[in-house]
Every structure is written in C-alpha cells, then in structure tokens.
Design a protein around this motif. Structure first.
Motif, mmCIF file in Angstrom:
data_model
loop_
_atom_site.group_PDB
_atom_site.id
_atom_site.type_symbol
_atom_site.label_atom_id
_atom_site.label_comp_id
_atom_site.label_asym_id
_atom_site.label_seq_id
_atom_site.Cartn_x
_atom_site.Cartn_y
_atom_site.Cartn_z
ATOM 1 N N ARG A 391 0.845 -1.193 0.000
ATOM 2 C CA ARG A 391 0.000 0.000 0.000
ATOM 3 C C ARG A 391 0.882 1.246 0.000
ATOM 4 O O ARG A 391 1.595 1.510 0.965
ATOM 5 C CB ARG A 391 -0.910 0.022 1.230
ATOM 6 C CG ARG A 391 -1.874 -1.147 1.327
ATOM 7 C CD ARG A 391 -2.939 -0.918 2.399
ATOM 8 N NE ARG A 391 -2.430 -0.247 3.581
ATOM 9 C CZ ARG A 391 -2.528 -0.733 4.820
ATOM 10 N NH1 ARG A 391 -3.091 -1.915 5.015
ATOM 11 N NH2 ARG A 391 -2.062 -0.053 5.846
ATOM 12 N N LEU A 392 0.829 1.993 -1.100
ATOM 13 C CA LEU A 392 1.582 3.243 -1.229
ATOM 14 C C LEU A 392 0.669 4.416 -0.891
ATOM 15 O O LEU A 392 -0.425 4.533 -1.449
ATOM 16 C CB LEU A 392 2.101 3.397 -2.660
ATOM 17 C CG LEU A 392 2.786 4.728 -2.996
ATOM 18 C CD1 LEU A 392 4.171 4.786 -2.347
ATOM 19 C CD2 LEU A 392 2.897 4.904 -4.510
ATOM 20 N N SER A 393 1.132 5.285 -0.003
ATOM 21 C CA SER A 393 0.370 6.501 0.253
ATOM 22 C C SER A 393 0.341 7.326 -1.028
ATOM 23 O O SER A 393 1.391 7.693 -1.557
ATOM 24 C CB SER A 393 1.013 7.304 1.385
ATOM 25 O OG SER A 393 0.322 8.523 1.571
ATOM 26 N N GLY A 394 -0.849 7.596 -1.544
ATOM 27 C CA GLY A 394 -0.946 8.316 -2.823
ATOM 28 C C GLY A 394 -2.078 9.315 -2.836
ATOM 29 O O GLY A 394 -2.721 9.516 -3.869
ATOM 30 N N ASN A 395 -2.315 9.968 -1.709
ATOM 31 C CA ASN A 395 -3.436 10.906 -1.643
ATOM 32 C C ASN A 395 -3.274 12.073 -2.608
ATOM 33 O O ASN A 395 -4.264 12.571 -3.149
ATOM 34 C CB ASN A 395 -3.604 11.425 -0.212
ATOM 35 C CG ASN A 395 -4.154 10.366 0.722
ATOM 36 O OD1 ASN A 395 -4.833 9.438 0.293
ATOM 37 N ND2 ASN A 395 -3.826 10.470 2.002
ATOM 38 N N GLU A 396 -2.037 12.518 -2.825
ATOM 39 C CA GLU A 396 -1.815 13.596 -3.800
ATOM 40 C C GLU A 396 -1.627 13.040 -5.202
ATOM 41 O O GLU A 396 -2.211 13.539 -6.165
ATOM 42 C CB GLU A 396 -0.607 14.440 -3.390
ATOM 43 C CG GLU A 396 -0.862 15.329 -2.196
ATOM 44 C CD GLU A 396 -2.043 16.272 -2.405
ATOM 45 O OE1 GLU A 396 -2.146 16.873 -3.482
ATOM 46 O OE2 GLU A 396 -2.849 16.401 -1.468
ATOM 47 N N LEU A 397 -0.830 11.993 -5.349
ATOM 48 C CA LEU A 397 -0.606 11.427 -6.681
ATOM 49 C C LEU A 397 -1.916 10.994 -7.324
ATOM 50 O O LEU A 397 -2.111 11.151 -8.538
ATOM 51 C CB LEU A 397 0.348 10.234 -6.592
ATOM 52 C CG LEU A 397 1.807 10.549 -6.262
ATOM 53 C CD1 LEU A 397 2.590 9.266 -6.073
ATOM 54 C CD2 LEU A 397 2.448 11.418 -7.339
ATOM 55 N N SER A 398 -2.837 10.453 -6.536
ATOM 56 C CA SER A 398 -4.090 9.954 -7.100
ATOM 57 C C SER A 398 -4.962 11.072 -7.654
ATOM 58 O O SER A 398 -5.862 10.812 -8.464
ATOM 59 C CB SER A 398 -4.873 9.160 -6.044
ATOM 60 O OG SER A 398 -5.270 9.979 -4.965
ATOM 61 N N ARG A 399 -4.711 12.305 -7.253
ATOM 62 C CA ARG A 399 -5.473 13.433 -7.812
ATOM 63 C C ARG A 399 -5.193 13.620 -9.307
ATOM 64 O O ARG A 399 -5.968 14.252 -10.016
ATOM 65 C CB ARG A 399 -5.133 14.727 -7.079
ATOM 66 C CG ARG A 399 -5.546 14.775 -5.620
ATOM 67 C CD ARG A 399 -5.079 16.078 -4.981
ATOM 68 N NE ARG A 399 -5.273 16.099 -3.550
ATOM 69 C CZ ARG A 399 -6.370 16.542 -2.958
ATOM 70 N NH1 ARG A 399 -7.372 16.994 -3.694
ATOM 71 N NH2 ARG A 399 -6.476 16.535 -1.648
ATOM 72 N N GLY A 400 -4.074 13.072 -9.753
ATOM 73 C CA GLY A 400 -3.718 13.210 -11.158
ATOM 74 C C GLY A 400 -4.403 12.206 -12.063
ATOM 75 O O GLY A 400 -4.224 12.232 -13.272
ATOM 76 N N ARG A 401 -5.214 11.286 -11.487
ATOM 77 C CA ARG A 401 -5.930 10.243 -12.216
ATOM 78 C C ARG A 401 -4.973 9.263 -12.874
ATOM 79 O O ARG A 401 -5.035 8.999 -14.057
ATOM 80 C CB ARG A 401 -6.858 10.846 -13.296
ATOM 81 C CG ARG A 401 -7.904 11.807 -12.815
ATOM 82 C CD ARG A 401 -9.162 11.102 -12.365
ATOM 83 N NE ARG A 401 -9.011 10.491 -11.049
ATOM 84 C CZ ARG A 401 -9.097 11.154 -9.897
ATOM 85 N NH1 ARG A 401 -9.300 12.449 -9.900
ATOM 86 N NH2 ARG A 401 -8.947 10.544 -8.756
ATOM 87 N N GLY A 402 -4.074 8.698 -12.051
ATOM 88 C CA GLY A 402 -3.180 7.662 -12.538
ATOM 89 C C GLY A 402 -2.533 6.949 -11.373
ATOM 90 O O GLY A 402 -2.118 7.601 -10.406
ATOM 91 N N GLY A 403 -2.428 5.628 -11.435
ATOM 92 C CA GLY A 403 -1.868 4.839 -10.351
ATOM 93 C C GLY A 403 -0.443 4.413 -10.621
ATOM 94 O O GLY A 403 0.212 4.886 -11.557
ATOM 95 N N PRO A 404 0.083 3.477 -9.812
ATOM 96 C CA PRO A 404 1.472 3.041 -9.971
ATOM 97 C C PRO A 404 1.818 2.494 -11.350
ATOM 98 O O PRO A 404 2.926 2.704 -11.835
ATOM 99 C CB PRO A 404 1.614 1.973 -8.884
ATOM 100 C CG PRO A 404 0.704 2.452 -7.800
ATOM 101 C CD PRO A 404 -0.501 2.983 -8.546
ATOM 102 N N ARG A 405 0.891 1.774 -11.995
ATOM 103 C CA ARG A 405 1.223 1.318 -13.348
ATOM 104 C C ARG A 405 1.320 2.488 -14.298
ATOM 105 O O ARG A 405 2.193 2.513 -15.166
ATOM 106 C CB ARG A 405 0.211 0.289 -13.876
ATOM 107 C CG ARG A 405 0.688 -0.358 -15.189
ATOM 108 C CD ARG A 405 -0.295 -1.375 -15.746
ATOM 109 N NE ARG A 405 0.303 -2.134 -16.826
ATOM 110 C CZ ARG A 405 0.306 -1.767 -18.114
ATOM 111 N NH1 ARG A 405 -0.260 -0.631 -18.486
ATOM 112 N NH2 ARG A 405 0.864 -2.532 -19.031
ATOM 113 N N CYS A 406 0.438 3.461 -14.166
ATOM 114 C CA CYS A 406 0.491 4.645 -15.027
ATOM 115 C C CYS A 406 1.821 5.386 -14.890
ATOM 116 O O CYS A 406 2.290 6.006 -15.845
ATOM 117 C CB CYS A 406 -0.639 5.610 -14.688
ATOM 118 S SG CYS A 406 -2.297 5.050 -15.114
#
Length: 416
Positions: A391-406
C-alpha cells in the motif's frame, strides 16, 4: 561515449516477470505550473500539492530500488533527456520534432532560438514550457505518467502517439531519447513508429506473455492505433495473438490499465462493470492467411473468454473495490485497478483503495504498507515467492488520475 549498461535495452516478456529497469518521472516544477485556469487543458481534474506528491513518488522509487537491488533499476525521464541533449544533433532533432508535431504552436518562429539553447535550458523548456523568449508552450505535468510514452513488447518498443495536444510534447521527448541517447544505440532498429494519423498510448497495452498482448480501444487509443499496433507486433515480434478490448470513451476509464492489470501470471485485478458485467466488447485480431496487413476482428463474449482461449490457462479475477458496486466505482476512480507488478505476486497500489486490498487479502496476498515493506522485506522480496500487496500513500498522486502502473514504464524484466 556509449553508456555502459548490464540490462537489455528492451526486454518485456510479460506484465509480471521480475523487474530489472523502469523509467519514471518524479513531479517537479512543471506540476507547480498547473492552475485553475489551465488545469482542464492540461488534463487535470485537481491541483496537486507538489511537495507531498514528490514525497509519495520518492517512496515508490525506493520500493523499486530495494526490490530490484540494482543501482540503475530506476531511470528518470529528465536525466535521460538531459543526457540525450548532450549528443550531437539531439537538441536540433527535438526542436524539429516539436515544429513538425505541433504546427499550431508556431514553434518555427523561434526555431533558431530554441536550437541555440544549451542542454539545461532546453530541458527546462521541454518540461515547463518556459524559455528566455516569448515562445508559446505549455508545461508537461502528465510526464509523471511515463507508461503512456511508449510500450515495450519483447525486445521491441512502440512509440506512443498521444491523442491530446497536451501530451504531444511527451511523444517528442521520448522519441528523441530513443533516437539519440547512447543507452539505446544498439536498439534503434527495434523502435517502432506508428502512422501519424492514429493515436496510441502505452496504458492501453498489456503484455500477457511472449505470444499474447492486450490492447484497449479507448478514449486515448483509436481503432486505427490498435490495428497499427497489431500489424507491427504480428510482423516484427514473437506475438501471435492480439486481443482488443473496446472500452467506453470516457475519462474514468481512459486506458485499459485503469480497469484491468495483472498481479501475477494468472491473477488479475479488474473493474467488474466493464470487464465482467459488460459483454461483446472483446475481439481477437487475426491475420488472414498469415498476412498481418490483412486483419479481421473475431468477437469474443468476454475478455476472460478471449484470454483463456489464446493462452489455454484459467484466470482469477479480483474485483477492484470488492463486491460492493459503489465501492467498485469509487476505488476504480482512485486507481484501485491500476496495480504495478514488481515480480509475480508482488504488486503496489494506492493505500486508499482498502476494499481492493481486502479482496487481494482474500486471495492470499499479505497486505503491507510501503514503509513496512522497506523495513521488513527490502531486497529479499524480489527473490521471495510470497504474495505481497504493498500500500503506497498516494493521496496527492491519485489526484492526477493515474496509479502506480500509469507512473511506470518498464524497459526490462527478466526473461522467462
């Protein structure tokens, strides 16, 4: 002087083979230039807190470095581009690419000035759109989604042809790197360029194994793009089967990997409303009489049916968001189905998608946060056969509409 490298420039036998080298981009100055006024044009729904996003991304990079155990496991796009601009002719080729690809920006009016910039100044312009003269350009905040810049299949790489104006400079950036960086000098003949009149982005291509690929016909990849990719792969690689998935042309599922990814060779995380509940949107592309230029589309009822037919294997589908339809939609929107496999059974996704992790746990995955993984597993995880979902903390990264594979573009994985 040629760059010394101990990994193959391009080698992707499957989605989950052990990772050896991956290209990423940690958000920088370009992300700070996204504003309420230009966010929509730059394909963003929200504005990221850049410092927090950089910290989250740095943890992702640490995961890769620890699990792969190589100093050169992670390459940054900006480092590659800076090194590329040190090569003779590379800076001029990059400017020529911008002029050709984006005539509407009128870059030719400043062509001489752009070609006169040194490597660092041209890199700054390429990423931020800022130059010491009044050229009109936009920043490239989507550069952090390196997956879409190209797609490696076997020992070949397909250059993406971005569907949107906002991402067109990224296609030029990656094309220039492949054409001029010394790291790729011995692999130039394995770079595949698609016709100008099609669109294709790397998030729509998944490598099942050496003989099978999946390609999404999506908001960002046209039918012409799918057909062009299929023709090239069938003609030039070991691929024998191309499976096309016709997706809704909507932002929430802009690429195939936003609704379907692999956790290991036979386990997939899927968004059920599209992958399991919807039917008759999957096709196997077949070469008539063995001629890849003459293709037909043979319909299949579901993606599962197509996969099982072309591979001869059974698959386990893990529902993104679990069994609740509302949670499925909420977690798909925050990239619950967009997992990245470091090796078979070792995947990373966003911490916030808890129902997805519960579903993985039910399939035998040990769920652990990123810092605990680094503390307790470290470089032993790559050689272990334990099933681990990080589980990666991604509260800000996820706002960009893309996950770890992206956010990852693998260049090399271990051969089978």
């Amino acid at each position: 002087m040629p760059v010394e490298t101990t990994v193959a420039p391009f080698q992707i036998p499957s989605e989950t083979a052990p990772l050896r080298q991956v290209v990423v981009h940690t958000p920088g100055d370009e992300m700070a230039l996204v504003s309420p006024e230009n966010a929509e044009d730059l394909l963003f729904d929200d504005i990221l807190f850049v410092d927090e996003a950089r910290g989250e991304h740095a943890t992702l990079v640490r995961l890769f470095q620890a699990a792969v155990g190589r100093d050169d496991a992670v390459l940054q796009v900006t480092d590659l581009l800076r090194e590329t601009f040190g090569e003779d002719g590379a800076r001029a080729a990059f400017v020529d690419g911008l002029v050709e690809r984006m005539p509407y920006r009128n870059f030719e009016a400043y062509e001489g000035e752009l070609k006169g910039l040194d490597a660092d100044a041209l890199l700054h312009f390429a990423v931020t759109g800022q130059a010491p003269f009044p050229v009109t350009a936009l920043p490239t905040p989507n550069l952090m989604f390196t997956r879409d810049l190209s797609a490696v299949v076997g020992e070949h790489v397909l250059l993406s042809h971005a569907a949107t104006a906002a991402r067109a400079p990224e296609s030029v950036i990656m094309g220039t790197i492949y054409a001029h960086h010394p790291r790729f000098a011995d692999a130039r003949d394995r770079v595949i360029e698609l016709p100008e009149d099609v669109s294709f982005e790397g998030g729509d291509l998944l490598v099942v194994d050496e003989k099978v690929v999946l390609v999404g016909q999506s908001e960002r990849t046209s039918l012409g793009g799918v057909l062009a990719v299929a023709r090239e792969l069938l003609a030039r690689t070991a691929v024998e089967h191309v499976v096309m998935v016709n997706l809704p042309k909507a932002r929430y599922c802009m690429h195939l990997d936003t609704v379907f990814t692999f956790a290991d060779a036979d386990t997939c995380v899927v968004f059920p409303p599209i992958i399991e509940d919807a039917h008759d949107h999957t096709f196997i592309l077949e070469a008539i009489d063995g001629d890849p230029d003459d293709l037909r589309l043979r319909p299949c009822r579901t993606l599962r049916d197509a996969l099982e037919e072309v591979t001869g294997r059974a698959y386990t589908f893990v529902p993104c968001g679990g069994s609740d339809p509302v949670r499925q939609r909420r977690e798909q929107w925050t990239d619950g189905a967009n997992l990245f496999a470091i090796r078979p059974g070792l995947v990373v996704g966003y911490d916030r998608n808890r129902a997805t992790y519960d579903a993985l746990r039910a399939e035998g995955f040990h769920v652990v946060d990123a810092e605990s993984f680094l503390d307790y597993y470290g470089d032993t995880a790559a050689t272990s056969d334990a099933r681990i979902a990080v589980r990666l903390s991604g509260n800000e990264l996820s706002r960009g509409r893309g996950g770890p594979r992206c956010m990852t573009m693998p260049l090399s994985r271990e051969a089978g």
